[in-house]
Design a protein around this motif. Structure first.
Motif, PDB file in Angstrom:
ATOM      1  N   ILE A  75       0.831  -1.070  -0.109  1.00 16.08           N
ATOM      2  CA  ILE A  75       0.045   0.003   0.033  1.00 16.08           C
ATOM      3  C   ILE A  75       0.937   1.222   0.077  1.00 16.08           C
ATOM      4  N   PRO A  76       2.077   1.537   0.876  1.00 19.45           N
ATOM      5  CA  PRO A  76       2.729   2.748   0.740  1.00 19.45           C
ATOM      6  C   PRO A  76       3.925   2.553  -0.137  1.00 19.45           C
ATOM      7  N   ILE A  77       4.140   1.496  -0.890  1.00 21.19           N
ATOM      8  CA  ILE A  77       5.342   1.450  -1.529  1.00 21.19           C
ATOM      9  C   ILE A  77       5.590   2.549  -2.716  1.00 21.19           C
ATOM     10  N   ARG A  78       4.506   3.020  -3.375  1.00 22.20           N
ATOM     11  CA  ARG A  78       4.569   4.462  -4.081  1.00 22.20           C
ATOM     12  C   ARG A  78       5.135   5.783  -3.315  1.00 22.20           C
ATOM     13  N   HIS A  79       4.521   5.715  -2.363  1.00 19.45           N
ATOM     14  CA  HIS A  79       4.976   6.986  -1.361  1.00 19.45           C
ATOM     15  C   HIS A  79       6.191   6.925  -1.065  1.00 19.45           C
ATOM     16  N   THR A  80       6.553   5.485  -0.364  1.00 21.44           N
ATOM     17  CA  THR A  80       8.001   5.325   0.028  1.00 21.44           C
ATOM     18  C   THR A  80       8.834   5.548  -1.089  1.00 21.44           C
ATOM     19  N   VAL A  81       8.781   5.176  -2.139  1.00 20.30           N
ATOM     20  CA  VAL A  81      10.069   5.370  -3.305  1.00 20.30           C
ATOM     21  C   VAL A  81      10.082   6.719  -3.492  1.00 20.30           C
ATOM     22  N   SER A  82       8.844   7.628  -3.777  1.00 24.14           N
ATOM     23  CA  SER A  82       8.802   8.951  -3.920  1.00 24.14           C
ATOM     24  C   SER A  82       9.560   9.787  -2.770  1.00 24.14           C
ATOM     25  N   ARG A  83       9.437   9.193  -1.530  1.00 27.04           N
ATOM     26  CA  ARG A  83      10.077   9.869  -0.510  1.00 27.04           C
ATOM     27  C   ARG A  83      11.651   9.693  -0.453  1.00 27.04           C
ATOM     28  N   ARG A  84      12.091   8.433  -0.879  1.00 26.67           N
ATOM     29  CA  ARG A  84      13.276   8.141  -0.864  1.00 26.67           C
ATOM     30  C   ARG A  84      13.964   9.013  -2.120  1.00 26.67           C
ATOM     31  N   ILE A  85      13.456   9.191  -3.114  1.00 23.08           N
ATOM     32  CA  ILE A  85      14.187   9.841  -4.217  1.00 23.08           C
ATOM     33  C   ILE A  85      14.311  11.193  -3.845  1.00 23.08           C
ATOM     34  N   ARG A  86      13.214  11.840  -3.225  1.00 17.55           N
ATOM     35  CA  ARG A  86      13.205  13.260  -2.943  1.00 17.55           C
ATOM     36  C   ARG A  86      14.058  13.511  -1.635  1.00 17.55           C
ATOM     37  N   ASN A  87      14.305  12.532  -0.642  1.00 15.15           N
ATOM     38  CA  ASN A  87      15.494  12.486   0.128  1.00 15.15           C
ATOM     39  C   ASN A  87      16.993  12.646  -0.286  1.00 15.15           C
ATOM     40  N   TYR A  88      17.015  12.022  -1.395  1.00 15.14           N
ATOM     41  CA  TYR A  88      18.357  11.490  -2.194  1.00 15.14           C
ATOM     42  C   TYR A  88      18.710  13.059  -2.634  1.00 15.14           C
ATOM     43  N   VAL A  89      17.679  13.542  -3.485  1.00 14.25           N
ATOM     44  CA  VAL A  89      17.952  14.956  -4.201  1.00 14.25           C
ATOM     45  C   VAL A  89      18.233  15.904  -3.023  1.00 14.25           C
ATOM     46  N   LYS A  90      17.511  15.713  -1.905  1.00 11.18           N
ATOM     47  CA  LYS A  90      17.605  16.885  -1.006  1.00 11.18           C
ATOM     48  C   LYS A  90      19.167  16.796  -0.386  1.00 11.18           C
ATOM     49  N   ARG A  91      19.569  15.515  -0.164  1.00 11.62           N
ATOM     50  CA  ARG A  91      20.851  15.309   0.306  1.00 11.62           C
ATOM     51  C   ARG A  91      21.965  15.726  -0.816  1.00 11.62           C
ATOM     52  N   GLU A  92      21.968  15.657  -1.807  1.00  8.35           N
ATOM     53  CA  GLU A  92      22.885  15.801  -2.898  1.00  8.35           C
ATOM     54  C   GLU A  92      22.751  17.200  -3.350  1.00  8.35           C
ATOM     55  N   THR A  93      21.613  17.988  -3.179  1.00  9.54           N
ATOM     56  CA  THR A  93      21.535  19.545  -3.540  1.00  9.54           C
ATOM     57  C   THR A  93      21.830  20.131  -2.422  1.00  9.54           C
TER      58      THR A  93
END
Length: 172
Positions: A75-93
């Protein structure tokens, strides 16, 4: 035609999220991770029932435990994947946000400059051009996805002219 704006975290991460969610890796992940969740729940139930000295041979409970474990992950996999990508971008930028970004339609290409990187997408590879509530989206098959926030256009005519130029050069 050139468009310039200051990209936010969502502006930078959205094309990555959309591209990943359409890919084969996400399709496999959407199948495998919930399966492991269900199997893990069954194994966990077995050990809990053995340790608590309850009967572990209630065979009809295992499919129910599997379904619950599967659903808890699925059920939460789409949100989890989106959050992981967003956190990765936040760390990198890091503190670099907002990032100056520009898009330009030139010589049968959509050219993007952002984060000290230049990307060009051949408009011959353009497979889809859509608009949702917040963004224009240009899909270039496996090559990638470009999203442009609607807020960067001065008015509706400017947005329509940009889309018309991209489609005229690309979708044939």
């Amino acid at each position: 035609m050139r468009i310039e704006y200051e990209a936010t975290l969502d502006d930078v991460s959205e094309p990555m999220i959309r591209h990943y969610l359409r890919g084969r890796n996400y399709a496999r992940q959407r199948f495998r991770e919930p399966m492991w969740g269900g199997v893990g729940a069954m194994i966990g139930y077995y050990f809990i029932s053995v340790l608590s000295k309850q009967s572990a041979d209630l065979w009809w409970v295992y499919p129910l435990v599997f379904i619950v474990g599967y659903a808890v992950v699925f059920i939460p996999i789409r949100h989890t994947v989106s959050r992981r990508i967003r956190n990765y971008v936040k760390r990198e930028t890091g503190p670099k946000l907002p990032i100056p970004t520009s898009f330009e339609v030139t010589d049968r290409q959509l050219h993007c400059e952002s984060m000290k990187a230049d990307m060009s997408f051949s408009l011959e590879d353009l497979s889809d051009a859509t608009e949702d509530a917040d963004r224009l989206e240009f899909v270039f098959g496996d090559a990638g996805v470009c999203t442009i926030p609607l807020r960067v256009f001065r008015d509706r005519e400017e947005k329509e002219e940009f889309v018309r130029r991209v489609k005229r050069e690309g979708l044939r």
